[in-house]
Design a protein around this motif. Sequence first.
Motif, PDB file in Angstrom:
ATOM      1  N   LYS A   1      49.261  20.546  25.052  1.00 55.33           N
ATOM      2  CA  LYS A   1      48.553  19.269  25.181  1.00 55.33           C
ATOM      3  C   LYS A   1      47.038  19.470  25.084  1.00 55.33           C
ATOM      4  CE  LYS A   1      48.663  14.896  27.650  1.00 55.33           C
ATOM      5  NZ  LYS A   1      47.313  14.537  27.208  1.00 55.33           N
TER       6      LYS A   1
ATOM      7  N   SER B   1      39.632  19.259  27.492  1.00 53.48           N
ATOM      8  CA  SER B   1      40.810  19.950  26.965  1.00 53.48           C
ATOM      9  C   SER B   1      40.640  21.465  26.993  1.00 53.48           C
ATOM     10  CB  SER B   1      41.089  19.489  25.530  1.00 53.48           C
ATOM     11  OG  SER B   1      41.478  18.131  25.513  1.00 53.48           O
TER      12      SER B   1
ATOM     13  N   ASN C   1      42.899  15.194  30.662  1.00 56.04           N
ATOM     14  CA  ASN C   1      43.899  16.253  30.490  1.00 56.04           C
ATOM     15  C   ASN C   1      43.742  17.342  31.543  1.00 56.04           C
ATOM     16  OD1 ASN C   1      45.258  15.211  28.275  1.00 56.04           O
ATOM     17  ND2 ASN C   1      43.879  16.172  26.794  1.00 56.04           N
TER      18      ASN C   1
ATOM     19  N   LEU D   1      41.874  18.691  19.249  1.00 52.33           N
ATOM     20  CA  LEU D   1      41.913  18.157  17.882  1.00 52.33           C
ATOM     21  C   LEU D   1      41.744  16.640  17.872  1.00 52.33           C
ATOM     22  CD1 LEU D   1      44.902  20.288  16.503  1.00 52.33           C
ATOM     23  CD2 LEU D   1      42.443  20.686  16.181  1.00 52.33           C
ATOM     24  N   ASN D   2      42.170  15.983  18.944  1.00 50.42           N
ATOM     25  CA  ASN D   2      42.075  14.523  19.028  1.00 50.42           C
ATOM     26  C   ASN D   2      41.495  14.127  20.392  1.00 50.42           C
ATOM     27  OD1 ASN D   2      43.820  13.657  16.492  1.00 50.42           O
ATOM     28  ND2 ASN D   2      44.979  15.261  17.562  1.00 50.42           N
ATOM     29  N   PRO D   3      40.203  14.353  20.596  1.00 55.62           N
ATOM     30  CA  PRO D   3      39.593  14.067  21.904  1.00 55.62           C
ATOM     31  C   PRO D   3      39.644  12.581  22.258  1.00 55.62           C
ATOM     32  CG  PRO D   3      37.904  14.510  20.262  1.00 55.62           C
ATOM     33  CD  PRO D   3      39.213  14.827  19.606  1.00 55.62           C
ATOM     34  N   GLU D   4      39.898  12.298  23.523  1.00 58.06           N
ATOM     35  CA  GLU D   4      39.923  10.922  24.018  1.00 58.06           C
ATOM     36  C   GLU D   4      38.923  10.777  25.157  1.00 58.06           C
ATOM     37  OE1 GLU D   4      43.838   9.893  25.210  1.00 58.06           O
ATOM     38  OE2 GLU D   4      44.747  10.217  23.242  1.00 58.06           O
TER      39      GLU D   4
ATOM     40  N   TRP E   1      35.037  17.430  24.756  1.00 60.38           N
ATOM     41  CA  TRP E   1      35.994  18.475  24.413  1.00 60.38           C
ATOM     42  C   TRP E   1      36.171  19.510  25.537  1.00 60.38           C
ATOM     43  CZ3 TRP E   1      34.176  23.401  24.486  1.00 60.38           C
ATOM     44  CH2 TRP E   1      32.806  23.604  24.304  1.00 60.38           C
TER      45      TRP E   1
ATOM     46  N   TYR F   1      46.106  19.851  21.477  1.00 64.68           N
ATOM     47  CA  TYR F   1      46.128  18.520  20.860  1.00 64.68           C
ATOM     48  C   TYR F   1      44.883  17.723  21.254  1.00 64.68           C
ATOM     49  CZ  TYR F   1      47.636  13.782  19.717  1.00 64.68           C
ATOM     50  OH  TYR F   1      47.700  12.504  19.204  1.00 64.68           O
ATOM     51  N   GLY F   2      44.475  17.852  22.535  1.00 64.44           N
ATOM     52  CA  GLY F   2      43.293  17.141  23.006  1.00 64.44           C
ATOM     53  C   GLY F   2      42.021  17.620  22.334  1.00 64.44           C
TER      54      GLY F   2
END
Length: 330
Positions: A101, A182, A38, A107-110, A179, A104-105
């Motif tokens: 975004k 983000s 991100n 809350l929902n790390p990728e 994290w 969101y990242g």
Amino acid sequence: MLTEFILGEQKRIILISLITGVVLMLAKFSAYFITSSNFILTDAAESIVNVVASSFAFFSIYLSALPRDENHPYGHGKVEYFSVFLEGGLIVIAGGIIVIKSVYGLLNPEPVRDLITGTIIIAVTGLINGCLGYYLINKGKQLRSITLEADGKHLLTDMVTSGALVIGLLVIYFTGILWLDSALSGLAALYIIFSGYKLVRRSVAGLMDETDFGVVTNILEVLNEKRKEEWIDIHNLRAQKYGSELHIDCHLTLPNYFDLNRVHEEVSLVDKMINKEAGVKTELFIHSDPCLPECCHYCSMPNCPIRSEAKRIDIEWTLDKVMRNKKHFE
């Protein structure tokens, strides 16, 4: 001929910026697809703004080059402020999307991957943007183009963002804290929004004919330095920018026994002097006022046949004095 050269130079420079922007945008999105970061997407999204802004800047410079017509008696130069407004507005919108975004990242790390490859790509694009940004700013100041300056400052902002991005990516790579991707993306987006706000603020100031105190102060320095004894005072001075041109209207007080030919000569001298010495193409509308007995105490005119009292003081032409709509009576 000089104006045509300046406009041609502006279009050439903006075209270079546009082509470079497209290449760098593709490089940044390649880095994003390689890494899924991100943080890198922040830089890639802003590069879209670079391309759109440069495209509109190219069009605005073309439009500002059109001659005056019945609908635009002062020319089309103000379109450059719309270009800056669009650029700033797009930057703010891009920053806002990236903030969303980033939240969101968080809350929902990728997972991210191949960060070193992405870091190298971003570092190279940032260096190129920095060099191009300095070039545009310098050329913008030389050519008196707010569009080139705005585009250059935007690219310098992009360089700063890329530098922070490289540091952040290295931190993520060596710590493994996902994290951070983000979180740092959100911080970078806030900086982008602030830089966009400053561009919008500057464009609105131009569209609202806000006084450019730097330009007016420079002109007053020239007037004070080259001031003639016949020029008793200047007042009610107002300045407006139209693209690379400056428009000034003011009142010039002259001895009341000058005939029309002499008045015209003195007014023309002021016009020629400002255009020669001030470093900016200026159109002047000068209203000539006859002197009054109350002017004598600061008038330097020698051998004046109507002087009612001796000169007692010297009055420097300052912003406060020349912008008032009255002679310098004290």
